[in-house]
Design an enzyme around this catalytic site. Sequence first.
Site, PDB file in Angstrom:
ATOM      1  N   GLU A   1       0.884  -1.179   0.000  1.00  0.00           N
ATOM      2  CA  GLU A   1       0.000   0.000   0.000  1.00  0.00           C
ATOM      3  C   GLU A   1       0.914   1.219   0.000  1.00  0.00           C
ATOM      4  OE1 GLU A   1      -3.112  -0.125  -0.374  1.00  0.00           O
ATOM      5  OE2 GLU A   1      -3.928  -1.913   0.556  1.00  0.00           O
TER       6      GLU A   1
ATOM      7  N   CYS B   1      -2.375   9.321   1.871  1.00  0.00           N
ATOM      8  CA  CYS B   1      -1.915   8.649   0.644  1.00  0.00           C
ATOM      9  C   CYS B   1      -2.811   8.954  -0.551  1.00  0.00           C
ATOM     10  CB  CYS B   1      -1.821   7.151   0.875  1.00  0.00           C
ATOM     11  SG  CYS B   1      -3.367   6.425   1.455  1.00  0.00           S
TER      12      CYS B   1
HETATM   13  P1  NAD Z   1       8.123   4.733   5.105  1.00  0.00           P
HETATM   14  O1  NAD Z   1       8.276   3.950   3.855  1.00  0.00           O
HETATM   15  O2  NAD Z   1       9.230   5.635   5.509  1.00  0.00           O
HETATM   16  O3  NAD Z   1       7.903   3.739   6.366  1.00  0.00           O
HETATM   17  C1  NAD Z   1       6.932   2.724   6.376  1.00  0.00           C
HETATM   18  C2  NAD Z   1       7.412   1.576   7.246  1.00  0.00           C
HETATM   19  O4  NAD Z   1       8.613   1.042   6.698  1.00  0.00           O
HETATM   20  C3  NAD Z   1       7.731   1.981   8.687  1.00  0.00           C
HETATM   21  O5  NAD Z   1       7.199   1.012   9.564  1.00  0.00           O
HETATM   22  C4  NAD Z   1       9.248   2.002   8.726  1.00  0.00           C
HETATM   23  O6  NAD Z   1       9.794   1.653   9.976  1.00  0.00           O
HETATM   24  C5  NAD Z   1       9.639   0.967   7.686  1.00  0.00           C
HETATM   25  N1  NAD Z   1      10.932   1.252   7.052  1.00  0.00           N
HETATM   26  C6  NAD Z   1      11.452   2.475   6.757  1.00  0.00           C
HETATM   27  N2  NAD Z   1      12.655   2.344   6.147  1.00  0.00           N
HETATM   28  C7  NAD Z   1      12.890   1.017   6.056  1.00  0.00           C
HETATM   29  C8  NAD Z   1      13.972   0.236   5.519  1.00  0.00           C
HETATM   30  N3  NAD Z   1      15.036   0.798   4.968  1.00  0.00           N
HETATM   31  N4  NAD Z   1      13.875  -1.112   5.600  1.00  0.00           N
HETATM   32  C9  NAD Z   1      12.797  -1.718   6.150  1.00  0.00           C
HETATM   33  N5  NAD Z   1      11.758  -1.017   6.673  1.00  0.00           N
HETATM   34  C10 NAD Z   1      11.797   0.320   6.630  1.00  0.00           C
HETATM   35  O7  NAD Z   1       6.739   5.488   4.957  1.00  0.00           O
HETATM   36  P2  NAD Z   1       6.158   6.707   5.800  1.00  0.00           P
HETATM   37  O8  NAD Z   1       6.979   7.923   5.548  1.00  0.00           O
HETATM   38  O9  NAD Z   1       5.909   6.265   7.196  1.00  0.00           O
HETATM   39  O10 NAD Z   1       4.711   6.870   5.124  1.00  0.00           O
HETATM   40  C11 NAD Z   1       4.458   7.709   4.049  1.00  0.00           C
HETATM   41  C12 NAD Z   1       4.179   6.948   2.790  1.00  0.00           C
HETATM   42  O11 NAD Z   1       3.192   5.954   3.010  1.00  0.00           O
HETATM   43  C13 NAD Z   1       3.643   7.831   1.683  1.00  0.00           C
HETATM   44  O12 NAD Z   1       4.269   7.501   0.477  1.00  0.00           O
HETATM   45  C14 NAD Z   1       2.161   7.448   1.627  1.00  0.00           C
HETATM   46  O13 NAD Z   1       1.569   7.706   0.384  1.00  0.00           O
HETATM   47  C15 NAD Z   1       2.216   6.016   1.972  1.00  0.00           C
HETATM   48  N6  NAD Z   1       0.927   5.539   2.476  1.00  0.00           N
HETATM   49  C16 NAD Z   1       0.196   4.687   1.709  1.00  0.00           C
HETATM   50  C17 NAD Z   1      -1.048   4.251   2.145  1.00  0.00           C
HETATM   51  C18 NAD Z   1      -1.899   3.310   1.322  1.00  0.00           C
HETATM   52  O14 NAD Z   1      -2.829   2.760   1.881  1.00  0.00           O
HETATM   53  N7  NAD Z   1      -1.622   3.127   0.056  1.00  0.00           N
HETATM   54  C19 NAD Z   1      -1.529   4.684   3.386  1.00  0.00           C
HETATM   55  C20 NAD Z   1      -0.747   5.550   4.127  1.00  0.00           C
HETATM   56  C21 NAD Z   1       0.479   5.967   3.675  1.00  0.00           C
END
Ligand code: NAD
Length: 467
Positions: A209, A243
Amino acid sequence: MSDIQTRFDALKASKLRLRNTSADERAEKLQTLWDATLARKEDIFKAGAEERGCHKLDIAAELMMLKGEIDFAIKHVGKWMKPEKVKNSMSTMGKRCEIRRQSKGVVLNMAAYNAPTAESFVPMIASIAAGNAMAIKPSELAPISAQIIQEIINGAFSPDEADVFQGGVDVAQELLALPFDHIYYTGGTAVGKIVMKAAADNLASVTLEMGGKNPVIIDETAKLENAATKLAWGRVMNAGQVCIAPDYAIVHDSVKEEFQTLIAAKINELYNSDGAGLEQSAYVPRMINDRHTQRVKALIDDAIKKGAKVICGGSANIKDNYIEPTILTDVTEDMEIMQEEVFGPVLCVVGYKNREEVLDLIAPRTNSLAFYVYSTNDDNIEYFLKNTSSGSAVVNNNCVQSGTNPRLPFGGIGNSGQGRIGGYEGFKTMSNERSVVHQPLDRFRDFLIQLPPYSERYNNIIMKALK
Ligand code: NAD
């Protein structure tokens, strides 16, 4: 053995027990999840206010989403669990064919920070309904929420049914190395690729997602004031950290100026009704941290430096994680703001002359999570829907397609994700669709004519079937 491995093993050990739970037992677990969440509602409101400056009612909307999903799953889980009988084909004549949806086993749910409770629990609803054990890794960027999520789960479930693993990238990576049966990930596209690669090592199925740049088309027939009102709300909500938020507007040249004036006025009307200023408004949330505040401010500054005009906003208070709700116009492809998801309260406006041009403008950012069109011309609406692709689309509104109707599956395509959540589709995501064929053993239906040496009768049947 690490603590994470031990706790994963406990979840894995419950795989068969949870798979064989009844519909009533699953419904009870779902109700428990809701009751435990509701009991912490005031803490969840406070966490949203402290982490993102959100108004209580905006966080309540997140809880409404959960309630809708839980109530729907409780009502339908018995039906979803029943084996689905399917009709026979010529080749299965005489047999009994069915699809059984069985739990996958142990699911990892890695969540983002922007709607922490919903992102942790909506996938969990589907996971419980399907009879799985679940590990939740909430985002470290929303630590108050993560702690509440942990306390809710620890209080309501045994650690071999559901467990919460708080922490940052190191914890996420340790979890990703484990052989989960399914990984459900919410977050940015860059990390989504890391998740998918890690899943490949264990051949786990994935739901991704993710986000992206969601376009809004406003054609020459749109009800402009209506569009401006809805877009002002859709872009400022959660400080743009949504998102499915509208990211850039492609507006017909003949109405572009009027739309810009209207949306600037609407932002002021909705969020500064007492005249105290947007920064003082109880309805204008904050960015999650200074890194993201600086990131969004840098996108605004880069766009202005390269020629974008400010219709309203443009300023920031980094110390307070505040980005002023901003409308930028005459945005061009060379600006960084057109290259990455803004995920902040900034709407970019680009003009267009004819509808073919709209497709060219969207092309570098195709496969968005959401897609919006404001128009009163059915032919234009169909043209835009048919010639673009996205996880979801809304006509003459925005941000109303997620978490509002469990019968509408939610998810992305390509860059914005894969797989679906919500209602029955979420249940299916968390299930293995197992095809089962039952062979009756009476002599009329149990025969093997396909064995060598091939008979003339078998040859004739196959040759006839091929015609
Ligand atoms: P992010 O990708 O930074 O983090 C998401 C998760 O991944 C966190 O739990 C984090 O700890 C983990 N993570 C981060 N870096 C990592 C790595 N190198 N290796 C493994 N795990 C890692 O995302 P964010 O900044 O928290 O959220 C924003 C993004 O999420 C935006 O792009 C938004 O559009 C998207 N989003 C999508 C939906 C959907 O339903 N499609 C909903 C909400 C947010």
